[in-house]
Design an enzyme around this catalytic site. Sequence first.
Site, short mmCIF file in Angstrom:
data_model
loop_
_atom_site.label_atom_id
_atom_site.label_comp_id
_atom_site.label_asym_id
_atom_site.label_seq_id
_atom_site.Cartn_x
_atom_site.Cartn_y
_atom_site.Cartn_z
NE ARG A 39 29.79 29.72 -35.75
CZ ARG A 39 29.32 29.11 -34.67
NH1 ARG A 39 29.69 27.85 -34.42
NH2 ARG A 39 28.48 29.70 -33.85
CE LYS B 175 28.10 37.34 -57.67
NZ LYS B 175 27.34 38.16 -58.65
CD GLU C 118 24.59 33.92 -67.54
OE1 GLU C 118 25.62 34.60 -67.63
OE2 GLU C 118 23.64 34.22 -66.81
CE LYS D 46 31.48 33.64 -62.32
NZ LYS D 46 30.09 33.22 -62.12
CD GLU E 162 28.66 41.34 -58.25
OE1 GLU E 162 28.65 40.12 -58.47
OE2 GLU E 162 27.62 42.03 -58.18
NE ARG F 130 31.88 37.16 -59.11
CZ ARG F 130 32.02 36.10 -58.34
NH1 ARG F 130 33.00 36.04 -57.46
NH2 ARG F 130 31.21 35.07 -58.47
CG ASN G 91 26.04 41.48 -61.89
OD1 ASN G 91 25.82 40.28 -61.71
ND2 ASN G 91 26.58 42.25 -60.95
CG HIS H 82 22.79 38.84 -64.87
ND1 HIS H 82 23.50 38.73 -66.04
CD2 HIS H 82 22.81 37.61 -64.29
CE1 HIS H 82 23.92 37.47 -66.17
NE2 HIS H 82 23.53 36.77 -65.13
CG HIS I 293 18.42 39.36 -61.51
ND1 HIS I 293 19.46 39.67 -60.67
CD2 HIS I 293 18.74 38.16 -62.08
CE1 HIS I 293 20.38 38.71 -60.73
NE2 HIS I 293 19.96 37.79 -61.58
CG HIS J 263 19.38 33.18 -64.73
ND1 HIS J 263 19.12 34.37 -64.09
CD2 HIS J 263 20.73 33.18 -64.99
CE1 HIS J 263 20.25 35.06 -63.97
NE2 HIS J 263 21.22 34.36 -64.50
#
Length: 360
Positions: free
Chosen positions: A121, A143, A185, A227, A237, A241, A245, A248, A252, A265
């Site tokens: 956990r 993330k 990026e 960032k 997000e 935030r 993206n 992206h 994606h 990527h």
Amino acid sequence: METLTVGLGDRSYTIRGGSGILPGIGAFCRELGLGRIVAVVTNTTVGPLYYGPVADSLAAAGFSPLRVELPDGEEFKTSATMNIIYDALIDGGLTRDSFIVALGGGVVGDMAGFAAATYLRGIPFVQVPTTLLAQVDSSVGGKTGINHPRGKNLIGAFYQPRAVVIDVETLTTLPEREYLAGMAEVVKYGVVLDPQLFAEVERNITPILARDRDVLTRIIMACCAIKASVVEKDERESGLRAVLNYGHTLGHAVETLAGYGTFLHGEAVAIGMVQAAKLAEHRGEATADDTGRLRALLESLKLPVELPVFAAEAYREVLLRDKKARDTGLSFVLNNGIGGFSIVRLRDLSEVIDVCGIGG
């Protein structure tokens, strides 16, 4: 060495960046007061290069490092590979006092972070990104996660590292294609958040291509500062935030349709940014000169800018399955000129299909 802080209250952490700082990783971790046993999660490419000095530094600082080596590649960012990590953590006797070091690129960082978020956990972890893309993006912000056969990063958690250690020397062993993909990026931050950074990249193409350490340290830490500022305002997000993206959404889709690994990527993001710029230009939020400037910069960095050809329905299906799609429509980030942005929701994807020439 440069240092900055990601301010998130009791989950705040430092980012250290510089050249040749990897041998100090053990001392850095000791400052954090972490437990004795540490699992260093890496892959079959990075491990042979950097596990030795990292393990030696950790051992010299009083830690007991355990090597966990994964197959290399986005196609291995799966639940099956996650079990390799969990098995090693259990076999190694890691407790809640133990911690994980993520030594590698974005895939390693995402998976090691997700393992840290879920094992017992939650146990601490430290990001040691060795690719440019991971250094400027995925190692900062918390993330973590894995892919599902039906979409990228569909399974994951927000879980902040205890520290990020960036040694630009690791970029000297990065294959050129992967290095250049990371520059996508960097460009992203400039297009939507920092026109000065965009202009600095334009001015420094030659030293960037030569991997000049001083220029890279300056640019990488500038990206991390941007960032950090965004994450501090919107950790999960729910608003701001989402600007990160940019490029992206279609990126994606390109990765999914082409099959993970066909496009790196960053290459997919480069393609997605140019398409987003076309849409921004169509809506009057950017000029043709802005789009041309972005395209020229990406091409000078030897990045792809054209969408691969797949049927419009295939793109539509993947886009609607994107995790950024909600009942109110698909979230799409557009650039406002160079250095600004807006976020729109698209219920009807016909505009994207037409403007970007998808399926044509």
